[in-house]
Structure formats: C-alpha cells, structure tokens
Design a protein around this motif. Structure first.
Motif, short mmCIF file in Angstrom:
data_model
loop_
_atom_site.label_atom_id
_atom_site.label_comp_id
_atom_site.label_asym_id
_atom_site.label_seq_id
_atom_site.Cartn_x
_atom_site.Cartn_y
_atom_site.Cartn_z
N ARG A 134 1.30 -2.23 -1.21
CA ARG A 134 2.25 -3.36 -1.22
C ARG A 134 2.44 -3.89 -2.64
N HIS A 135 1.36 -3.93 -3.42
CA HIS A 135 1.46 -4.38 -4.81
C HIS A 135 2.38 -3.44 -5.61
N TYR A 136 2.20 -2.15 -5.41
CA TYR A 136 3.06 -1.19 -6.12
C TYR A 136 4.52 -1.34 -5.68
N GLU A 137 4.72 -1.73 -4.43
CA GLU A 137 6.09 -2.00 -3.97
C GLU A 137 6.64 -3.24 -4.67
N GLU A 138 5.83 -4.30 -4.73
CA GLU A 138 6.27 -5.55 -5.38
C GLU A 138 6.62 -5.34 -6.85
N THR A 139 5.91 -4.44 -7.50
CA THR A 139 6.17 -4.19 -8.93
C THR A 139 7.24 -3.13 -9.14
N GLY A 140 7.78 -2.58 -8.06
CA GLY A 140 8.87 -1.62 -8.17
C GLY A 140 8.47 -0.19 -8.45
N LEU A 141 7.18 0.10 -8.36
CA LEU A 141 6.74 1.47 -8.62
C LEU A 141 7.08 2.42 -7.48
N ARG A 189 5.67 3.24 -14.47
CA ARG A 189 7.09 3.09 -14.13
C ARG A 189 7.95 3.99 -15.01
N ASP A 190 7.65 4.01 -16.31
CA ASP A 190 8.43 4.83 -17.24
C ASP A 190 8.31 6.31 -16.90
N LEU A 191 7.09 6.78 -16.67
CA LEU A 191 6.92 8.20 -16.34
C LEU A 191 7.64 8.55 -15.04
N LEU A 192 7.55 7.70 -14.04
CA LEU A 192 8.24 7.96 -12.78
C LEU A 192 9.76 7.99 -12.98
N GLU A 193 10.28 7.09 -13.81
CA GLU A 193 11.72 7.10 -14.09
C GLU A 193 12.13 8.38 -14.80
N VAL A 194 11.31 8.81 -15.74
CA VAL A 194 11.60 10.05 -16.48
C VAL A 194 11.60 11.25 -15.53
N THR A 195 10.56 11.36 -14.72
CA THR A 195 10.48 12.51 -13.82
C THR A 195 11.57 12.45 -12.75
N ASP A 196 11.90 11.24 -12.30
CA ASP A 196 13.01 11.10 -11.35
C ASP A 196 14.30 11.63 -11.97
N ARG A 197 14.52 11.27 -13.20
CA ARG A 197 15.76 11.71 -13.87
C ARG A 197 15.76 13.22 -14.07
N LEU A 198 14.62 13.78 -14.48
CA LEU A 198 14.53 15.23 -14.67
C LEU A 198 14.73 15.98 -13.35
N ASP A 199 14.25 15.39 -12.26
CA ASP A 199 14.31 16.05 -10.95
C ASP A 199 15.59 15.76 -10.17
N SER A 200 16.43 14.89 -10.69
CA SER A 200 17.59 14.40 -9.93
C SER A 200 18.70 15.43 -9.76
N GLY A 201 18.70 16.46 -10.58
CA GLY A 201 19.81 17.41 -10.54
C GLY A 201 21.00 16.93 -11.36
#
Length: 136
Positions: free
Chosen positions: A23-30, A69-81
């Motif tokens: 829940r904490h990770y949800e609250e922080t947007g991770l 958060r930054d790493l997740l955003e980077v990997t999301d962008r790389l994996d987004s197609g």
C-alpha cells in the motif's frame, strides 16, 4: 474477477512484502493496482508483481524511492514498444547501466560485510570449541 488478476493478499504472499508495504508503494506511485474489484479491492497482474519484485530487490541495496521510480519509468519506456530514436534509447540504457553499476557496487559491499560476519561467527565457534576442550 478474472483469473489473471490477484488480490493484494496473494501478491503479498508471492512477493514476500507486507500489505502495508504494498500500500505504501501504491501511495508513493511506484506500483498502481491494474484494476479494482466491484467491491473496491485492489487487483494486480503479473506485471504489477514484476514491478514489486524490482522494488523488493532494489530496497536492500539502498536505492531510494525516487531511484526506484526512475528505473521503473525507464524500463517502462524501453518496454513500451514506443518508437525511440537511437539517442533516446541510448540515454535510457545509460540510465539503466548506472543502476546496474550501483547495484554491483552495493553487492560487493554486502559480500565484504558478509565475509566479515562469517569470520566473526567462525571466531566465536573456535572460542567455544577451545573452552569445551579445556573443560574436559
């Protein structure tokens, strides 16, 4: 609820994270639940579990929530197609390399710390063994 969705309790069991931590990770947007049940319960997918596992692996290595958060955003962008220019892709990969290097440095520090702890435990075992022999 479809079979591809999991409730938070199952996700907690699979990731070995507490409900409070998730829940904490949800609250922080991770991590954001992929859906909600009709009753309002959080529902997660395998992709959400994978995100939580990344976070779980980064935490003991000392990464901050912002770094996670930054790493997740980077990997999301790389994996987004998404179409990325060569420069954009290289910039993103360079950020991933930075995290990999930071992780490797932390792993080295943890190995050294573990080696010292093992030496200490061995010293104590030797001390106890000497005292056992002296007592007989």
């Amino acid at each position: 609820m479809s079979s591809e969705h999991m409730q938070i309790g199952e996700v907690a069991a699979r990731t070995e994270l507490s409900l409070r931590t998730i829940r904490h990770y949800e609250e922080t947007g991770l991590v954001i639940p992929s859906a909600r049940s009709q009753g309002g319960f959080r529902l997660y997918t395998e992709a959400d579990v994978a995100r939580l596992m990344v976070i779980r692996r980064m935490k003991p290595l000392g990464f901050t929530l912002d770094e996670m958060r930054d790493l997740l955003e980077v990997t999301d962008r790389l994996d987004s197609g998404e179409e990325l220019t060569a420069d954009e892709r290289e910039t993103l990969l360079e950020r991933v390399r930075g995290y990999e290097q930071g992780a490797a440095e932390q792993v080295d520090k943890l190995r050294a710390q573990l080696a010292r702890a093992e030496e200490f435990a061995a010293t104590l075992r030797e001390r106890l063994a000497r005292d056992r022999v002296a007592a007989t």
